[in-house]
Design a protein around this motif. Structure first.
Motif, PDB file in Angstrom:
ATOM      1  N   LEU A   1     126.436  74.868  -3.311  1.00 34.23           N
ATOM      2  CA  LEU A   1     127.420  75.172  -4.351  1.00 34.23           C
ATOM      3  C   LEU A   1     127.016  74.540  -5.688  1.00 34.23           C
ATOM      4  O   LEU A   1     127.193  75.136  -6.756  1.00 34.23           O
ATOM      5  CB  LEU A   1     128.798  74.689  -3.918  1.00 34.23           C
ATOM      6  CG  LEU A   1     129.389  75.385  -2.684  1.00 34.23           C
ATOM      7  CD1 LEU A   1     130.703  74.715  -2.268  1.00 34.23           C
ATOM      8  CD2 LEU A   1     129.612  76.867  -2.957  1.00 34.23           C
ATOM      9  N   HIS A   2     126.480  73.330  -5.610  1.00 35.42           N
ATOM     10  CA  HIS A   2     126.000  72.649  -6.829  1.00 35.42           C
ATOM     11  C   HIS A   2     124.879  73.454  -7.485  1.00 35.42           C
ATOM     12  O   HIS A   2     124.888  73.671  -8.709  1.00 35.42           O
ATOM     13  CB  HIS A   2     125.504  71.253  -6.451  1.00 35.42           C
ATOM     14  CG  HIS A   2     124.731  70.565  -7.533  1.00 35.42           C
ATOM     15  ND1 HIS A   2     125.325  70.069  -8.677  1.00 35.42           N
ATOM     16  CD2 HIS A   2     123.396  70.300  -7.656  1.00 35.42           C
ATOM     17  CE1 HIS A   2     124.396  69.531  -9.454  1.00 35.42           C
ATOM     18  NE2 HIS A   2     123.225  69.658  -8.859  1.00 35.42           N
TER      19      HIS A   2
ATOM     20  N   ALA B   1     126.181  76.601  -9.163  1.00 36.39           N
ATOM     21  CA  ALA B   1     126.829  76.295 -10.444  1.00 36.39           C
ATOM     22  C   ALA B   1     125.791  75.973 -11.518  1.00 36.39           C
ATOM     23  O   ALA B   1     125.904  76.432 -12.667  1.00 36.39           O
ATOM     24  CB  ALA B   1     127.802  75.124 -10.271  1.00 36.39           C
TER      25      ALA B   1
ATOM     26  N   LEU C   1     123.956  79.277 -12.667  1.00 30.82           N
ATOM     27  CA  LEU C   1     124.755  80.118 -13.563  1.00 30.82           C
ATOM     28  C   LEU C   1     124.917  79.473 -14.931  1.00 30.82           C
ATOM     29  O   LEU C   1     124.918  80.160 -15.957  1.00 30.82           O
ATOM     30  CB  LEU C   1     126.122  80.390 -12.937  1.00 30.82           C
ATOM     31  CG  LEU C   1     126.113  81.306 -11.704  1.00 30.82           C
ATOM     32  CD1 LEU C   1     127.489  81.302 -11.028  1.00 30.82           C
ATOM     33  CD2 LEU C   1     125.723  82.733 -12.084  1.00 30.82           C
ATOM     34  N   SER C   2     125.050  78.139 -14.951  1.00 30.01           N
ATOM     35  CA  SER C   2     125.274  77.464 -16.239  1.00 30.01           C
ATOM     36  C   SER C   2     124.020  77.420 -17.099  1.00 30.01           C
ATOM     37  O   SER C   2     124.110  77.364 -18.327  1.00 30.01           O
ATOM     38  CB  SER C   2     125.798  76.036 -16.006  1.00 30.01           C
ATOM     39  OG  SER C   2     124.850  75.244 -15.335  1.00 30.01           O
TER      40      SER C   2
ATOM     41  N   LEU D   1     131.727  81.188 -18.531  1.00 30.98           N
ATOM     42  CA  LEU D   1     131.318  80.849 -17.171  1.00 30.98           C
ATOM     43  C   LEU D   1     130.386  79.639 -17.175  1.00 30.98           C
ATOM     44  O   LEU D   1     130.530  78.726 -16.345  1.00 30.98           O
ATOM     45  CB  LEU D   1     130.607  82.043 -16.527  1.00 30.98           C
ATOM     46  CG  LEU D   1     130.046  81.802 -15.120  1.00 30.98           C
ATOM     47  CD1 LEU D   1     131.181  81.723 -14.107  1.00 30.98           C
ATOM     48  CD2 LEU D   1     129.060  82.904 -14.735  1.00 30.98           C
TER      49      LEU D   1
ATOM     50  N   MET E   1     131.026  76.305 -15.123  1.00 33.48           N
ATOM     51  CA  MET E   1     130.082  75.994 -14.053  1.00 33.48           C
ATOM     52  C   MET E   1     129.335  74.685 -14.300  1.00 33.48           C
ATOM     53  O   MET E   1     128.996  73.969 -13.359  1.00 33.48           O
ATOM     54  CB  MET E   1     129.075  77.131 -13.879  1.00 33.48           C
ATOM     55  CG  MET E   1     129.641  78.379 -13.243  1.00 33.48           C
ATOM     56  SD  MET E   1     130.166  78.127 -11.514  1.00 33.48           S
ATOM     57  CE  MET E   1     131.958  78.028 -11.722  1.00 33.48           C
TER      58      MET E   1
ATOM     59  N   THR F   1     130.601  72.036 -15.721  1.00 34.70           N
ATOM     60  CA  THR F   1     131.545  70.987 -15.313  1.00 34.70           C
ATOM     61  C   THR F   1     131.626  70.889 -13.790  1.00 34.70           C
ATOM     62  O   THR F   1     131.606  69.792 -13.214  1.00 34.70           O
ATOM     63  CB  THR F   1     132.937  71.285 -15.889  1.00 34.70           C
ATOM     64  OG1 THR F   1     132.844  71.445 -17.306  1.00 34.70           O
ATOM     65  CG2 THR F   1     133.908  70.159 -15.579  1.00 34.70           C
ATOM     66  N   VAL F   2     131.698  72.050 -13.128  1.00 36.08           N
ATOM     67  CA  VAL F   2     131.731  72.081 -11.662  1.00 36.08           C
ATOM     68  C   VAL F   2     130.457  71.476 -11.079  1.00 36.08           C
ATOM     69  O   VAL F   2     130.491  70.706 -10.113  1.00 36.08           O
ATOM     70  CB  VAL F   2     131.921  73.530 -11.167  1.00 36.08           C
ATOM     71  CG1 VAL F   2     131.735  73.618  -9.651  1.00 36.08           C
ATOM     72  CG2 VAL F   2     133.304  74.043 -11.557  1.00 36.08           C
ATOM     73  N   ALA F   3     129.299  71.824 -11.684  1.00 32.97           N
ATOM     74  CA  ALA F   3     128.015  71.306 -11.198  1.00 32.97           C
ATOM     75  C   ALA F   3     127.967  69.790 -11.290  1.00 32.97           C
ATOM     76  O   ALA F   3     127.440  69.118 -10.386  1.00 32.97           O
ATOM     77  CB  ALA F   3     126.870  71.924 -12.003  1.00 32.97           C
TER      78      ALA F   3
ATOM     79  N   THR G   1     122.109  84.900 -11.170  1.00 31.09           N
ATOM     80  CA  THR G   1     122.776  85.308 -12.413  1.00 31.09           C
ATOM     81  C   THR G   1     122.774  86.823 -12.558  1.00 31.09           C
ATOM     82  O   THR G   1     123.788  87.423 -12.941  1.00 31.09           O
ATOM     83  CB  THR G   1     122.095  84.655 -13.626  1.00 31.09           C
ATOM     84  OG1 THR G   1     122.112  83.233 -13.456  1.00 31.09           O
ATOM     85  CG2 THR G   1     122.805  85.013 -14.919  1.00 31.09           C
TER      86      THR G   1
ATOM     87  N   TRP H   1     125.309  88.186 -10.174  1.00 30.26           N
ATOM     88  CA  TRP H   1     126.657  87.914 -10.665  1.00 30.26           C
ATOM     89  C   TRP H   1     127.028  88.876 -11.789  1.00 30.26           C
ATOM     90  O   TRP H   1     128.168  89.371 -11.837  1.00 30.26           O
ATOM     91  CB  TRP H   1     126.773  86.473 -11.169  1.00 30.26           C
ATOM     92  CG  TRP H   1     128.161  86.134 -11.621  1.00 30.26           C
ATOM     93  CD1 TRP H   1     129.170  85.604 -10.864  1.00 30.26           C
ATOM     94  CD2 TRP H   1     128.716  86.341 -12.929  1.00 30.26           C
ATOM     95  NE1 TRP H   1     130.314  85.468 -11.610  1.00 30.26           N
ATOM     96  CE2 TRP H   1     130.067  85.906 -12.885  1.00 30.26           C
ATOM     97  CE3 TRP H   1     128.222  86.848 -14.126  1.00 30.26           C
ATOM     98  CZ2 TRP H   1     130.914  85.979 -13.996  1.00 30.26           C
ATOM     99  CZ3 TRP H   1     129.053  86.913 -15.242  1.00 30.26           C
ATOM    100  CH2 TRP H   1     130.383  86.472 -15.169  1.00 30.26           C
TER     101      TRP H   1
END
Length: 319
Positions: free
Chosen positions: A12-13, A16, A19-20, A50, A54, A56-58, A185, A188
């Motif tokens: 998941l990392h 993210a 995509l970022s 996005l 992403m 921030t999530v990463a 990417t 997506w």
């Protein structure tokens, strides 16, 4: 159980991070089209938003992954981290905030009509700096740490970050990660286009990007397998049944993906079709990550045993 959680969190990392950093690269092209193409303009805004989320999530998932890694492999990763100068990690935190600020600035500019050349160049340069900054610092840093943890001969030294960028295995892994980012990417983008209303043009853009990436990944995969240490290669190719099985599953899923991406690249896509393809891409990412984790776990076990008993190298412990 901790190993499974780590593989999932790292997957998941990575998704993210991919995509970022790669979404804004696509935006560099989209922003040139945005003035005369509303579809490109909307996709540019969506990708920048996005990327900000992403990133921030990463960062959050990366923190969790570090905690899990510290529980599983504390000695090896700590020794590997000390090979790089301490300032590299402080720079990393600053660069993370810098990239996020660049994406937010570009999103703010893109939220308005780009009526002036100055507004366009502000957004374009901010996107360029934010994306290239991420690509240079973060995949590279974590690839280096993952490689160094299996090289006890380098522990106790201090090696410049730029010096390590000439290492064959590190470069091969980095290229493989960048192509994986292109693949995810592009897929997506195709899924997002169908989700937003079924416009086949951006779906085809994403499909072309993804199909090119997956084909190049097969080539870079051969390069990576030849560049990795003999011990890791042996484990992947049958030395360990679980690692070899995960590796085989990832290749099988990748072969299933190619015709699906080719159809999207030619303008033939449906919402469910893109959903399944995106799921398959994530499955490939998970199985590849799990296989990498499995081989690393085994080799670190051999490595620890060698260090403790001072014996000759055991199978799989060779660089």
């Amino acid at each position: 159980m901790t190993s499974i959680c780590l593989s999932l969190i790292v997957t998941l990392h990575l998704a993210a991070v991919y995509l970022s950093m790669m979404g804004p690269v696509v935006c560099l092209w989209l922003q040139w089209r945005a003035g005369r193409d509303e579809v490109a303009s909307q996709l540019d805004r969506d990708l920048l938003r996005l990327a900000s989320v992403m990133l921030t999530v990463a960062a959050l998932l990366g923190g969790i992954a570090i905690v899990l890694i510290a529980r599983l492999f504390p000695d090896a990763y700590l020794a590997a981290a000390r090979v790089l100068p301490e300032r590299r990690y402080w720079y990393g935190a600053i660069e993370l905030v810098f990239s996020l600020a660049c994406f937010l600035l570009a999103s703010t500019v893109g939220a308005h009509e780009r009526g002036s050349r100055g507004r366009f160049w502000t957004g374009w340069v901010a996107t360029l700096l934010g994306s290239t900054n991420l690509i240079y610092h973060f995949p590279t840093l974590f690839v280096i740490l993952g490689v160094l943890c299996l090289r006890p001969d380098d522990w106790g030294q201090q090696i410049k970050f730029t010096t390590l960028l000439t290492d064959g295995e590190i470069v091969a892994r980095l290229v493989h990660h960048l192509l994986a980012a292109m693949l995810l990417t592009g897929t997506w983008i195709a899924w997002h286009a169908m989700w937003r209303g079924g416009d086949l043009r951006p779906a085809a853009w994403g499909g072309r990007m993804a199909v090119a990436a997956v084909i190049l990944q097969f080539v870079s995969g051969l390069w990576l397998v030849s560049a990795m240490p003999a011990g890791s290669r042996e484990l992947l190719l049958g030395g360990d049944s679980l690692a070899a099985g995960l590796f085989a599953l990832s290749l099988l899923a990748a072969f299933f993906i190619v015709p699906r991406l080719a159809a999207m690249a030619l303008g033939h896509a449906e919402r469910r079709h893109t959903q399944v393809t995106l799921g398959l891409v994530l499955a490939v990412l998970f199985t590849m990550t799990a296989a990498r984790h499995r081989t690393r776990e085994i080799r670190l076990g051999y490595q620890k045993a060698n260090i403790e008993d001072g014996s000759a190298d055991k199978p799989g412990s060779l660089r």
